[in-house]
Each structure stands twice: as structure tokens, then as C-alpha cells.
Design a protein around this motif. Structure first.
Motif, PDB file in Angstrom:
ATOM      1  N   THR A  88       5.306  -2.229   2.262  1.00  0.00           N
ATOM      2  CA  THR A  88       6.100  -1.082   1.828  1.00  0.00           C
ATOM      3  C   THR A  88       6.798  -1.419   0.526  1.00  0.00           C
ATOM      4  OG1 THR A  88       6.420  -0.128   4.021  1.00  0.00           O
ATOM      5  CG2 THR A  88       8.150   0.272   2.427  1.00  0.00           C
ATOM      6  N   ALA A 147      -0.779  -3.780   5.473  1.00  0.00           N
ATOM      7  CA  ALA A 147       0.099  -2.836   4.776  1.00  0.00           C
ATOM      8  C   ALA A 147       1.330  -3.545   4.239  1.00  0.00           C
ATOM      9  CB  ALA A 147       0.531  -1.716   5.727  1.00  0.00           C
ATOM     10  N   TYR A 175      -3.988  -1.439   3.272  1.00  0.00           N
ATOM     11  CA  TYR A 175      -5.149  -2.052   2.625  1.00  0.00           C
ATOM     12  C   TYR A 175      -6.050  -2.720   3.648  1.00  0.00           C
ATOM     13  CZ  TYR A 175      -2.613  -6.560   2.930  1.00  0.00           C
ATOM     14  OH  TYR A 175      -1.941  -7.682   3.367  1.00  0.00           O
ATOM     15  N   MET A 185       4.566   3.275   1.661  1.00  0.00           N
ATOM     16  CA  MET A 185       3.778   2.258   2.355  1.00  0.00           C
ATOM     17  C   MET A 185       2.357   2.299   1.797  1.00  0.00           C
ATOM     18  SD  MET A 185       3.231   1.445   6.425  1.00  0.00           S
ATOM     19  CE  MET A 185       2.034   2.706   6.839  1.00  0.00           C
ATOM     20  N   VAL A 242      -6.336   1.440   1.043  1.00  0.00           N
ATOM     21  CA  VAL A 242      -6.856   2.505   1.909  1.00  0.00           C
ATOM     22  C   VAL A 242      -6.124   3.810   1.646  1.00  0.00           C
ATOM     23  CG1 VAL A 242      -7.241   3.236   4.304  1.00  0.00           C
ATOM     24  CG2 VAL A 242      -7.575   0.835   3.660  1.00  0.00           C
ATOM     25  N   GLU A 243      -4.805   3.780   1.753  1.00  0.00           N
ATOM     26  CA  GLU A 243      -4.028   4.993   1.488  1.00  0.00           C
ATOM     27  C   GLU A 243      -2.572   4.639   1.288  1.00  0.00           C
ATOM     28  OE1 GLU A 243      -3.673   7.773   4.872  1.00  0.00           O
ATOM     29  OE2 GLU A 243      -4.569   6.208   6.108  1.00  0.00           O
ATOM     30  N   THR A 244      -1.785   5.629   0.864  1.00  0.00           N
ATOM     31  CA  THR A 244      -0.354   5.418   0.675  1.00  0.00           C
ATOM     32  C   THR A 244       0.417   6.469   1.452  1.00  0.00           C
ATOM     33  OG1 THR A 244      -0.491   6.660  -1.402  1.00  0.00           O
ATOM     34  CG2 THR A 244      -0.524   4.271  -1.561  1.00  0.00           C
ATOM     35  N   VAL A 245       1.562   6.070   1.978  1.00  0.00           N
ATOM     36  CA  VAL A 245       2.360   6.939   2.833  1.00  0.00           C
ATOM     37  C   VAL A 245       3.757   7.075   2.231  1.00  0.00           C
ATOM     38  CG1 VAL A 245       3.156   7.352   5.195  1.00  0.00           C
ATOM     39  CG2 VAL A 245       1.101   5.970   4.800  1.00  0.00           C
ATOM     40  N   PRO A 246       4.009   8.188   1.526  1.00  0.00           N
ATOM     41  CA  PRO A 246       5.334   8.345   0.922  1.00  0.00           C
ATOM     42  C   PRO A 246       6.376   8.781   1.943  1.00  0.00           C
ATOM     43  CG  PRO A 246       3.961  10.251   0.401  1.00  0.00           C
ATOM     44  CD  PRO A 246       3.110   9.304   1.233  1.00  0.00           C
ATOM     45  N   HIS A 296       3.063   7.068  -5.604  1.00  0.00           N
ATOM     46  CA  HIS A 296       2.029   7.635  -4.715  1.00  0.00           C
ATOM     47  C   HIS A 296       0.916   8.267  -5.565  1.00  0.00           C
ATOM     48  CE1 HIS A 296       0.319   9.844  -1.315  1.00  0.00           C
ATOM     49  NE2 HIS A 296       0.683  11.017  -1.797  1.00  0.00           N
TER      50      HIS A 296
END
Lengths: 244, 352
Positions: A14, A12, A62, A59, A49-53, A33
Motif C-alpha cells: 500500500t 501487494a 502484483y 493498494m 495486477v491492479e490498484t485499489v484506491p 491510480h
């Protein structure tokens, strides 16, 4: 747009847009995002994989077996260089809230006293606040919702409660929140919504999403009880509460 | 009757886990998932499952499971005290870890104690027939979701199996226990290393840290020398505006002691994170027990990525190198009996 890339290990990183809480910065976070989500949906950014707002950063997680930081960072830069869509799709969400009685609003009188208002004025200020969901976290479905009327700013309670009931509506600092589960909590409880912020029976178990604009609507106890029964029975038509 | 494993005696903290619930962190949903992905992957491979199939993560003490299926192939992976298999009218006999076994209806698998690690894994061929929640079977007990009713197993639970019997097949075993590595735990600096003084960063990589009693699926609190923040915590030096928490993030609150955040970690947090465990060493963290001591050493992102790829190659090699699980002498009589192959030799079919 100048951002900082911060390392979060080898799965990951950020993307930090600033070190303050502001609608402008949060708008950029939500735009990236959304842009990464769209890129992934169209088959690009393999390995993301995903994103974390959060309020001021995004963040990106991957899979180091499928890509690398060195490969991804220029792709993210390129996405931002093309210009991010700002103020894209925003859902408008209405949340019914009952502010009546000691059971639902145990801290209303104290909040009124400490902010130099009457309880009615506290409720009015909460109802007229233009709220935005900034980030979800801490527990599934718990939203940090900014935009509280400045007249209601208070620090958290010095003595957190051991048990805050599910669906309590609370305020602290410049935010409001709604507890998705019974849990400990240090915010001031001023009302309760009949809605469940997390209901695993629903196809979308989490009601709120980052970026939602949100207003509370005052309901009396009878309406609260009727809606609460519908939520419990799983018969509430949640779509009536959301405008795309 | 549908096929199942029945919990006749629960262990201490056994939960179903797969490789985690990804894609919903933006909604505040922790990923959960196996604390030791390698242990789960090897257990799955031994029974012929895809690596991401949900298995039982066994913490400290395993359960007793009664086979309510015609047959089921299982594998236990991890450092366990001897597990036992007993039949309705057969005395208990030892059941080795790190290999597959075929169990029959009415037999009871008594899983041993996990020793020298905090986790071991049980995989069943075909997996468990339970509904995925948000795409995953991982149990997240704090919110009561996933796995079996969102919680650790209890006595009387009936875990439905996807297969009612297991196909005849040679049993397999690991050639040797997987080498998780020794030496310092690799970390990557950041995301907030600048919240710590030079002295604080030096303390972190030059000291020993001991796993405290506060260690669970959410994270591990370590005890050891205090890590100095760049700005005193009383002046806000241990507060950040919350940002995302990656697996293995090492947050250091005002008290100056590191907390490593693992599978059930919250999605966002407001303490500065000095470094992040390199993913190659996350399974080691997932196996640590209270009282064990570690040191940390820093590597770059690129080095961490390469270490992880090398490790995955070693996992793949360990799977390719599985051995037939035969006793010394070559013939697995137990298996022959279990699979009734001898019956076919001794008795001629009536129609012949």
C-alpha cells in the motif's frame, strides 16, 4: 511527495499518502491510480495486477512470479517523481433522487429534528452538496461519497437496519451513499434513486467510479417510477447522466 | 443435445471457481477465486486444461453428477472419502482421486466427502461452457455473480460442458499427494503492525490459534489469546481510515482476535491489519477446518516471494511428474473397456 510503503504480504503493498481524509490527499491517490493504469496500458509495470484506491492510500497488487516488491517500488517512486497529473479526467454524474414519503425517506424527519432543520432544508442541503466519490468497497458498487453539507453530519444509527432496500440514498458522518443491493445498513435513509448502482446486465456493471463528482437531482414520484421502469427494463440511456 | 453434467444431488457448498476476478477491486468487486489454487491447478493439469480453467470447488460434501455427454474426462483432487462411479445398469465402483478418469454418457459420478480439508476440486477437460463475468467464472455468491447463476449448485442444475466428448488418451495420476507444508503459517508483518503493542505482536507469533466455526470463503475467525493494540480500542486503537485488503490480510478488531481474509473478502476495510499470510501458505488457509490449530511465524517480503516461487516450481514439477494411471500389472483393463479398444480387436470391420 512523501509517501509510506506498507507491506501487504508478497502479492501487494500500500502506498499511503496520509492519515487523514482530505480532497488533496485523495487527489494524489487518484492521480497515482490513473498513472499506474496508464503505465500498465502502455506495457510498463509488468507484473502489476491492479490498484485499489481508498480515501488516503493506494493498494498495488502484483504477481510475485512476474515481478517483486524490490523491483516495483523504485518504479512507483519514479512515476511519482515525474509528477502525477492532478485533477485529470473527472466525470460529472447526475443521480436522480426522490425524497418523498415514508417508504423512500424513513429517516428524513429524524435527521431534520437532530440537525435542527426542516425536512425541506435537509433535502436542500443534500442537493447543494458537492459530492466526490472517494472509494468503492464493502460490496460491489457501494460508493463512499464525501462532500456532504456540514449541517447534516450525524453519526450512524445506533441500531442498524436488518434490511435496507436497493438504491436507498443515505447519509452518515460526512458522507452519503447509495445501496447497490438490499442489505443490512446503519446509515440514515433520506431518499431513493431509480438507478441501480450495480447491474450485471450492463457492459459496465458498476455505475460510479472513484473520482467521479456527483450531484443529486430531485425527482417526483411519477418521474421516479418512469425512470425505475426504464432501469428495470434495461432501456435507460445512462449516458445522459454522465458528462465526461 | 448439448453436453452437460447434471446435478442429481447437490453437495453442501459447491461453486465454480477459477483463479479469481482481478482488475475490478477499484469498483468494490471482490476477487473471489479458488481457496486452494494448487488443488485447482493440479486438477486442471490432470485433464489437460490450462491451470486457470474454472473448476468445481467442493466444500465438505460433494455432489452427484450425471454425465449428459458422449464422454467427459474428469479429475478430482483433494482429500476425499471414496467417490463412486455408477452406470445405468452397473453397480457402483470406487473412483480414485488425484487422477483423471474418462466417464461415459449415463454414468453418475458420486463425489465423496471432503475429509481433513475444507476444499477439493473437480476439473473437466475443456472446462464449462458458461459466460465469464468481468473476465472470470469465479462465483461470488454474496452478489449473485459469476459461475453458475452466481450461486452454489442446486439439485437439477445442468452445467454445460465446452466439449461433447473427450479424446482418447492415457489417464494420468499424481505421483504423490502435493505437500502443502507443515509447521507455522508464514506471514509478513504489516500493513498496520504499529497499531499493536510489542506484547501484542509477541502474542500473535508465540500463540496457537484455533479455527472457529466462523470460517468460510470470505475469511476465518480464529480463537486464542487476545492481541493487544498499541492504543486501547475504546480510544480508537482498532480503527483506521479504510484501506485496501490483500489476500490473506489478518485484521484484528477491538476484541483482539485475528480474522484472516480470504477469497471472497471485501476490497477495503477499517480494522488494523497486523500481518498478511505469505502467498505460499494461502492454499493451506484455504483448506483449514474449524477446530484445527495453527501458529504464525514472520518472514520478510523477499523471503515470502522466494517461498512462493519455490512452491510454484514444485507445482510445475508435480505436473511434469504425472504418472500413467495404470493398475498394478500394467494394463488398464477398465480404460480399455471404457474406450472400446477391445471391440476393435475382437470384431473385424465388415468391409475387411
Amino acid at each position: 511527495m512523501s509517501v509510506r510503503y506498507l507491506s501487504c504480504g508478497d502479492t501487494a503493498f500500500t502506498v499511503e499518502f496520509g492519515n487523514e481524509i482530505s480532497p488533496r490527499i485523495n487527489g494524489q491517490v487518484m492521480a497515482l491510480h490513473a498513472a499506474i493504469g496508464e503505465a500498465k496500458a502502455s506495457g510498463r509495470l509488468a507484473g502489476v495486477v491492479e490498484t485499489v484506491p481508498t480515501m488516503r492510500s493506494l493498494m498495488v497488487t502484483y504477481d510475485p512470479m512476474a515481478t517483486s516488491r524490490a523491483a516495483l517500488q523504485p518504479e512507483i517512486d519514479a512515476l511519482m517523481a515525474r509528477g502525477l497529473p492532478v485533477g485529470g479526467k473527472t466525470r460529472r454524474v447526475r443521480v436522480p433522487c426522490c425524497y418523498d414519503g415514508e417508504e423512500f425517506a424513513p429517516d428524513l424527519a429524524e435527521v431534520a429534528e437532530r440537525t435542527g432543520k426542516t425536512p425541506e432544508q435537509v433535502i436542500e442541503a443534500h442537493l447543494k452538496s458537492a459530492f466526490t466519490v472517494y472509494v468503492l468497497g464493502f460490496m460491489p458498487g457501494l460508493a463512499y461519497i464525501a462532500g456532504l453539507d456540514a449541517g447534516l453530519y450525524l453519526p450512524r444509527r445506533s441500531q442498524p437496519r436488518v434490511r435496507v432496500p436497493r438504491s436507498s440514498v443515505a447519509i452518515a458522518m460526512d458522507m452519503t451513499t447509495i445501496y447497490p443491493f438490499e442489505s443490512p445498513g446503519g446509515w440514515h435513509l433520506i431518499g431513493r434513486t431509480p438507478l441501480w448502482m450495480f447491474d450485471q446486465r450492463r457492459e459496465q456493471p458498476v455505475f460510479l467510479a472513484p473520482g467521479d463528482s456527483l450531484t443529486f437531482e430531485r425527482v417526483d414520484r411519477a418521474t421516479f417510477d418512469r425512470l425505475a421502469r426504464a432501469v428495470e427494463a434495461g432501456t435507460l440511456d445512462w449516458s445522459t447522466l454522465v458528462t465526461a | 443435445m448439448s453436453a452437460a453434467l447434471k446435478v442429481v444431488r447437490p453437495g453442501l457448498f459447491d461453486t465454480l471457481q477459477d483463479m479469481g476476478r482481478t482488475g475490478y477491486m477499484a469498483l468494490g468487486m471482490p476477487t473471489a477465486g479458488a481457496m486452494d489454487r494448487i488443488g485447482l491447478a493440479l486438477a486442471n493439469a490432470l485433464v489437460g486444461n490450462p491451470g486457470g480453467t474454472a473448476g468445481l470447488e467442493i466444500g465438505v460434501m460433494g455432489p452427484d453428477l450425471l454425465v449428459e455427454a458422449d464422454s467427459v474426462r474428469i479429475a478430482l483432487v483433494g482429500p476425499l472419502s471414496p467417490s463412486l462411479i455408477e452406470g445405468p445398469d452397473a453397480p457402483p465402483k470406487p473412483l480414485e482421486s488425484d487422477r483423471s478418469h474418462l466417464l461415459k454418457r449415463g454414468q453418475t459420478l458420486k463425489v465423496g466427502m471432503v475429509e481433513g480439508s475444507s476444499t477439493a476440486y473437480l476439473a473437466v477437460a475443456g472446462g464449462f461452457a458458461l459466460p465469464a463475468f468481468m473476465g472470470s467464472l469465479s462465483t461470488y455468491a454474496r452478489a449473485g455473480i459469476g459461475g453458475f447463476e452466481g450461486r452454489k449448485l442446486a439439485g437439477g442444475d445442468v452445467l454445460p460442458l465446452a466439449r461433447s466428448d473427450a479424446p482418447a488418451r492415457d489417464e494420468r495420476k499424481l505421483a504423490q499427494p502435493f505437500d502443502y507444508g507443515k509447521g507455522p503459517v508464514r506471514v509478513v508483518w504489516g500493513p498496520q503492525e504499529e497499531y499493536f503493542s510489542d506484547k501484542g505482536r509477541k502474542t500473535f507469533v508465540e500463540s496457537e490459534y484455533r479455527v472457529s466455526k466462523e470460517a468460510d470463503r470470505m475469511g476465518i475467525r480464529f480463537e486464542g489469546p487476545v492481541i493487544e493494540h498499541a492504543t486501547p480500542p475504546a480510544k480508537g486503537g482498532a480503527d483506521i481510515i479504510s484501506d485496501g485488503i490483500a489476500p490473506g490480510a489478518i485484521q484484528v478488531p477491538g476484541a483482539g482476535l485475528p480474522i484472516v481474509l480470504l477469497a471472497d473478502r471485501q476490497t477495503v476495510g477499517g480494522y488494523p491489519k497486523i500481518a498478511t499470510i505469505a502467498s505460499v501458505d494461502l492454499p493451506r488457509l484455504g483448506r483449514l477446518l474449524p477446530g484445527q490449530v495453527v501458529r504464525f511465524t514472520a518472514v520478510t517480503v523477499e523471503e515470502a516471494e522466494k517461498l512462493r516461487r519455490d512452491q510454484e516450481a514444485r507445482v510445475a514439477r508435480a505436473i511434469a511428474d504425472f504418472q500413467p494411471a495404470l493398475p498394478a500389472g500394467g494394463i488398464d483393463l477398465a480404460r480399455l473397456y471404457e474406450e472400446n479398444l477391445i471391440d476393435g480387436v475382437v470384431y473385424e470391420p465388415l468391409s475387411a
